[in-house]
Scaffold this motif. Structure first.
Motif, short mmCIF file in Angstrom:
data_model
loop_
_atom_site.label_atom_id
_atom_site.label_comp_id
_atom_site.label_asym_id
_atom_site.label_seq_id
_atom_site.Cartn_x
_atom_site.Cartn_y
_atom_site.Cartn_z
N THR A 57 0.81 -1.21 0.00
CA THR A 57 0.00 0.00 0.00
C THR A 57 0.84 1.26 0.00
O THR A 57 0.31 2.35 0.11
N THR A 58 2.17 1.10 -0.11
CA THR A 58 3.05 2.27 -0.01
C THR A 58 3.82 2.51 -1.29
O THR A 58 5.02 2.71 -1.26
N ALA A 59 3.15 2.43 -2.43
CA ALA A 59 3.82 2.75 -3.69
C ALA A 59 4.40 4.15 -3.60
O ALA A 59 3.74 5.09 -3.16
N ALA A 60 5.65 4.28 -3.99
CA ALA A 60 6.35 5.56 -3.86
C ALA A 60 5.60 6.66 -4.61
O ALA A 60 5.02 6.43 -5.67
N SER A 61 5.63 7.85 -4.04
CA SER A 61 4.89 8.97 -4.64
C SER A 61 5.38 9.31 -6.03
O SER A 61 4.60 9.71 -6.89
N ASP A 62 6.70 9.11 -6.28
CA ASP A 62 7.21 9.42 -7.61
C ASP A 62 6.71 8.42 -8.64
O ASP A 62 6.48 8.77 -9.81
N VAL A 63 6.49 7.17 -8.22
CA VAL A 63 5.92 6.17 -9.13
C VAL A 63 4.48 6.52 -9.46
O VAL A 63 4.05 6.46 -10.62
N VAL A 64 3.71 6.89 -8.45
CA VAL A 64 2.32 7.29 -8.69
C VAL A 64 2.26 8.52 -9.58
O VAL A 64 1.40 8.62 -10.47
N ALA A 65 3.20 9.44 -9.39
CA ALA A 65 3.24 10.64 -10.23
C ALA A 65 3.51 10.27 -11.69
O ALA A 65 2.91 10.85 -12.61
N LEU A 66 4.41 9.30 -11.92
CA LEU A 66 4.66 8.85 -13.28
C LEU A 66 3.41 8.22 -13.90
O LEU A 66 3.10 8.44 -15.07
N LEU A 67 2.69 7.45 -13.11
CA LEU A 67 1.46 6.84 -13.60
C LEU A 67 0.41 7.89 -13.89
O LEU A 67 -0.37 7.76 -14.84
N ASP A 68 0.38 8.95 -13.09
CA ASP A 68 -0.58 10.03 -13.33
C ASP A 68 -0.30 10.74 -14.65
O ASP A 68 -1.21 11.27 -15.29
N ARG A 69 0.99 10.76 -15.07
CA ARG A 69 1.34 11.41 -16.32
C ARG A 69 1.15 10.49 -17.52
O ARG A 69 1.10 10.95 -18.67
N ALA A 70 1.08 9.18 -17.27
CA ALA A 70 0.86 8.23 -18.36
C ALA A 70 -0.61 8.28 -18.79
O ALA A 70 -1.45 8.86 -18.10
N ALA A 71 -0.89 7.69 -19.95
CA ALA A 71 -2.28 7.68 -20.45
C ALA A 71 -3.18 7.01 -19.43
O ALA A 71 -2.93 5.89 -18.98
N THR A 72 -4.24 7.72 -19.04
CA THR A 72 -5.16 7.21 -18.03
C THR A 72 -6.56 7.17 -18.61
O THR A 72 -6.84 7.75 -19.65
N CYS A 73 -7.43 6.46 -17.92
CA CYS A 73 -8.82 6.33 -18.37
C CYS A 73 -8.88 5.73 -19.79
O CYS A 73 -9.69 6.13 -20.62
N GLY A 183 5.15 -14.56 -12.33
CA GLY A 183 4.71 -14.29 -10.97
C GLY A 183 3.57 -13.29 -10.96
O GLY A 183 3.16 -12.77 -11.99
N ALA A 184 3.06 -13.04 -9.77
CA ALA A 184 1.89 -12.18 -9.61
C ALA A 184 2.04 -11.33 -8.35
O ALA A 184 2.73 -11.71 -7.41
N GLN A 185 1.36 -10.19 -8.37
CA GLN A 185 1.30 -9.30 -7.22
C GLN A 185 -0.12 -8.75 -7.07
O GLN A 185 -0.81 -8.50 -8.08
N ALA A 186 -0.54 -8.54 -5.83
CA ALA A 186 -1.82 -7.89 -5.58
C ALA A 186 -1.64 -6.38 -5.63
O ALA A 186 -0.61 -5.85 -5.21
N THR A 187 -2.63 -5.68 -6.15
CA THR A 187 -2.55 -4.22 -6.24
C THR A 187 -2.80 -3.60 -4.87
O THR A 187 -3.55 -4.13 -4.05
N ASP A 188 -2.18 -2.45 -4.63
CA ASP A 188 -2.34 -1.75 -3.37
C ASP A 188 -3.57 -0.85 -3.42
O ASP A 188 -4.37 -0.92 -4.36
N ARG A 189 -3.74 0.02 -2.44
CA ARG A 189 -4.93 0.88 -2.40
C ARG A 189 -4.97 1.87 -3.54
O ARG A 189 -6.02 2.43 -3.86
N ASN A 190 -3.79 2.11 -4.18
CA ASN A 190 -3.73 2.97 -5.37
C ASN A 190 -3.93 2.19 -6.67
O ASN A 190 -3.81 2.76 -7.75
N GLY A 191 -4.19 0.87 -6.55
CA GLY A 191 -4.36 0.04 -7.73
C GLY A 191 -3.05 -0.37 -8.37
O GLY A 191 -3.05 -0.86 -9.50
N VAL A 192 -1.91 -0.21 -7.67
CA VAL A 192 -0.59 -0.42 -8.25
C VAL A 192 0.01 -1.75 -7.82
O VAL A 192 0.01 -2.09 -6.63
N ALA A 193 0.52 -2.51 -8.78
CA ALA A 193 1.33 -3.70 -8.53
C ALA A 193 2.72 -3.44 -9.10
O ALA A 193 2.85 -2.86 -10.19
#
Length: 283
Positions: A57-73, A183-193
């Motif tokens: 549940t602790t995906a780094a803020s810079d990773v989330v920021a990169l995802l926010d800049r990627a194509a969303t929706c 392998g597999a990972q469960a997504t955190d509260r931000n939806g990130v694996a």
């Protein structure tokens, strides 16, 4: 074949992978990752040993920021699972198993398209299971080394999956007991694996790609493939251990399965790369 690749294929088998720690059960993993706080949780593995899990549940803020800049929706493109999938049923973030190659970190965010807003925001899907698999630097898939160096044919129809995160998907019949780069990972509260792997190699008849499934409550809601910019492919394949294989016969433009929706946004990170993408699903 590069000697480092050849040696690594002899070292690791599924039996060895289980003997050195086992796989983490999904129920215990989700329980460990369910809270909002930090810290670690000790859980029991399938081999009867224990493992310490860092909550995802602790995906780094810079990773989330990169995802926010990627194509969303954007709805991810449904694509073939190919002939080399089987239910490895392994919850782990580092899938390398000593496989040589350039380090590749992946941050994959699952988003619910049914809640996509007009402004481009989509709701994250927590506790989905993201599963990846791909070939090694020499072009082989674990479980199928005997046939992976040529064009991928029919690997055979086996049982259907019935593991901790996948149920009812058709599996191929394996030829060996390897599990590397799966392998597999469960997504955190931000939806990130997040995963640590190597940059995939190539094999005849396909462009460079990573296979991916998203599972929600054991139901597969997405089967797709991820891709890389061709300039980056050329850059990586000019280095060891990729450089001994010669030129590729297929690029993104000539590959009949390639879809640009699956292109990863990649940036250089230390001695490797970080690839991110948002995966829109109808959850």
């Amino acid at each position: 074949m590069h000697e480092e690749i050849r040696a690594s294929r002899l070292r690791v088998t599924r039996r060895r992978a289980l003997s050195i720690g086992g796989t983490l059960g999904l129920g215990g993993f989700l329980a460990a990752c369910g809270g909002d706080g930090g810290g670690t949780t000790t859980v029991e593995t399938s081999a009867g040993t224990t493992a310490t899990v860092q909550p995802s549940t602790t995906a780094a803020s810079d990773v989330v920021a990169l995802l926010d800049r990627a194509a969303t929706c954007t709805l991810a493109q449904e694509e073939t699972q190919g002939p080399y999938w089987f239910d490895v049923d392994s919850i782990r973030s580092d899938v390398r198993e000593d496989r040589p190659g350039t380090r590749l970190e992946l941050a994959l965010r699952v988003q619910d398209m049914s809640q996509c807003e007009a402004g481009g925001e989509a709701a994250p899907v927590a506790n989905a299971v993201v599963e990846i698999w791909h070939c090694d630097a020499g072009g082989s898939y674990s479980g199928f080394e005997s046939g992976a160096m040529g064009p991928p044919g029919d690997a055979g129809s086996g049982e259907t999956s019935d593991g901790s995160y996948s149920q009812g998907d058709s599996e191929a019949t394996t030829s060996d007991d390897g599990t590397y780069l799966r392998g597999a990972q469960a997504t955190d509260r931000n939806g990130v694996a997040q995963f640590t792997t190597i940059y995939p190699g190539w094999y005849q008849g396909r462009t460079v790609h990573i296979h991916l499934k998203v599972h929600v409550d054991k139901r597969t809601v997405l089967t797709t493939q991820l891709y890389f910019d061709e300039a980056l492919n050329d850059e990586v394949f000019a280095t060891a251990p990729y450089d001994e294989r010669g030129g590729r016969d297929m690029t993104n433009d000539s590959d009949g399965i390639f879809d640009p929706v699956g292109l990863l946004d990649v940036s250089r990170e230390d001695d490797g790369y970080l690839g991110v993408i948002n995966l829109g699903v109808n959850a």
